[in-house]
Scaffold this active site. Sequence first.
Site, PDB file in Angstrom:
ATOM      1  N   ASN A   1      -0.175   2.914   3.224  1.00 18.82           N
ATOM      2  CA  ASN A   1       0.581   2.326   4.329  1.00 18.82           C
ATOM      3  C   ASN A   1       0.082   0.910   4.576  1.00 18.82           C
ATOM      4  O   ASN A   1      -1.111   0.636   4.386  1.00 18.82           O
ATOM      5  CB  ASN A   1       0.384   3.200   5.583  1.00 18.82           C
ATOM      6  CG  ASN A   1       1.349   2.849   6.687  1.00 18.82           C
ATOM      7  OD1 ASN A   1       1.107   1.940   7.469  1.00 18.82           O
ATOM      8  ND2 ASN A   1       2.461   3.556   6.750  1.00 18.82           N
TER       9      ASN A   1
ATOM     10  N   TYR B   1      -3.547   0.144   6.646  1.00 19.07           N
ATOM     11  CA  TYR B   1      -4.308   0.859   5.602  1.00 19.07           C
ATOM     12  C   TYR B   1      -4.874   2.218   6.021  1.00 19.07           C
ATOM     13  O   TYR B   1      -4.778   3.193   5.269  1.00 19.07           O
ATOM     14  CB  TYR B   1      -5.455  -0.020   5.074  1.00 19.07           C
ATOM     15  CG  TYR B   1      -5.051  -1.285   4.372  1.00 19.07           C
ATOM     16  CD1 TYR B   1      -3.723  -1.595   4.110  1.00 19.07           C
ATOM     17  CD2 TYR B   1      -6.023  -2.202   3.971  1.00 19.07           C
ATOM     18  CE1 TYR B   1      -3.363  -2.780   3.473  1.00 19.07           C
ATOM     19  CE2 TYR B   1      -5.667  -3.383   3.324  1.00 19.07           C
ATOM     20  CZ  TYR B   1      -4.334  -3.674   3.076  1.00 19.07           C
ATOM     21  OH  TYR B   1      -3.986  -4.828   2.439  1.00 19.07           O
TER      22      TYR B   1
ATOM     23  N   GLU C   1      -4.957  14.824  -2.344  1.00 14.48           N
ATOM     24  CA  GLU C   1      -5.446  16.184  -2.091  1.00 14.48           C
ATOM     25  C   GLU C   1      -4.983  16.685  -0.725  1.00 14.48           C
ATOM     26  O   GLU C   1      -4.586  17.843  -0.565  1.00 14.48           O
ATOM     27  CB  GLU C   1      -6.978  16.220  -2.136  1.00 14.48           C
ATOM     28  CG  GLU C   1      -7.572  15.815  -3.472  1.00 14.48           C
ATOM     29  CD  GLU C   1      -7.854  14.318  -3.575  1.00 14.48           C
ATOM     30  OE1 GLU C   1      -7.084  13.518  -3.012  1.00 14.48           O
ATOM     31  OE2 GLU C   1      -8.845  13.952  -4.226  1.00 14.48           O
TER      32      GLU C   1
ATOM     33  N   CYS D   1     -12.610  12.308  -2.300  1.00 14.30           N
ATOM     34  CA  CYS D   1     -13.340  11.656  -1.207  1.00 14.30           C
ATOM     35  C   CYS D   1     -13.881  12.691  -0.220  1.00 14.30           C
ATOM     36  O   CYS D   1     -13.487  13.863  -0.218  1.00 14.30           O
ATOM     37  CB  CYS D   1     -12.451  10.635  -0.492  1.00 14.30           C
ATOM     38  SG  CYS D   1     -11.364  11.334   0.763  1.00 14.30           S
TER      39      CYS D   1
ATOM     40  N   CYS E   1     -11.330  14.544   2.072  1.00 15.87           N
ATOM     41  CA  CYS E   1     -10.599  15.607   1.374  1.00 15.87           C
ATOM     42  C   CYS E   1     -11.492  16.819   1.145  1.00 15.87           C
ATOM     43  O   CYS E   1     -11.062  17.966   1.309  1.00 15.87           O
ATOM     44  CB  CYS E   1     -10.027  15.087   0.063  1.00 15.87           C
ATOM     45  SG  CYS E   1      -8.668  13.909   0.315  1.00 15.87           S
TER      46      CYS E   1
HETATM   47  N1  THU Z   1      -7.507   8.572  -3.032  1.00 14.72           N
HETATM   48  C1  THU Z   1      -7.009   9.827  -3.166  1.00 14.72           C
HETATM   49  O1  THU Z   1      -5.790  10.049  -3.137  1.00 14.72           O
HETATM   50  N2  THU Z   1      -7.890  10.848  -3.307  1.00 14.72           N
HETATM   51  C2  THU Z   1      -9.252  10.701  -3.312  1.00 14.72           C
HETATM   52  O2  THU Z   1      -9.967  11.674  -3.266  1.00 14.72           O
HETATM   53  C3  THU Z   1      -9.828   9.366  -3.394  1.00 14.72           C
HETATM   54  C4  THU Z   1      -8.921   8.245  -3.032  1.00 14.72           C
HETATM   55  C5  THU Z   1      -6.580   7.466  -2.838  1.00 14.72           C
HETATM   56  C6  THU Z   1      -6.658   6.820  -1.484  1.00 14.72           C
HETATM   57  C7  THU Z   1      -6.093   5.465  -1.770  1.00 14.72           C
HETATM   58  O3  THU Z   1      -4.679   5.525  -1.704  1.00 14.72           O
HETATM   59  C8  THU Z   1      -6.498   5.181  -3.205  1.00 14.72           C
HETATM   60  O4  THU Z   1      -6.837   6.437  -3.765  1.00 14.72           O
HETATM   61  C9  THU Z   1      -7.692   4.248  -3.328  1.00 14.72           C
HETATM   62  O5  THU Z   1      -8.760   4.666  -2.556  1.00 14.72           O
END
Ligand code: THU
Length: 135
Positions: A47, A50, A57, A86, A89
């Site tokens: 978005n 941010y 996930e 991350c 998640c």
């Molecule tokens: N991102 C994920 O979708 N999953 C994760 O576990 C790590 C990060 C995405 C968030 C953001 O849109 C992009 O990856 C860069 O951080």
Amino acid sequence: MKSNLTILIGKAIAASRAAYAPYSDFPVGAILVDKEGNLYSGCNVENASYPASICAERTALVKAVSDGVRDFEAIIIATQNGGSPCGICRQMLNEFSPTMRVVCVSFEGDITIDAPLSDLLPHGFGPSDLISPPE
Ligand code: THU
């Protein structure tokens, strides 16, 4: 699940193609597998504000939970480099299935991580840590 892991990896990579990631240029795809073998796909949706962005996930997780599903077997996560999920998640997945299998793969299909969530989030904070856990 072993026999169809290759298929699930393909689906996770395919899920990344729906990613909306114009700011990071880091598409992520996820396939969440419930205890009955049903699949929920997710991608990251960024978005212009941010912090409003959501990871792949959690997209898959909220789709499943909003369909009434709360018990998960595994999640397969695809990124260009097979990166790790991350912390946010991990925490949200831990709420429902702390020992679920987490498989991370690159877009080439190489497995970088294949471990229980509890290995990725040791001593995680969950519902039972609250003084009055939800029923
Ligand atoms: N991102 C994920 O979708 N999953 C994760 O576990 C790590 C990060 C995405 C968030 C953001 O849109 C992009 O990856 C860069 O951080």
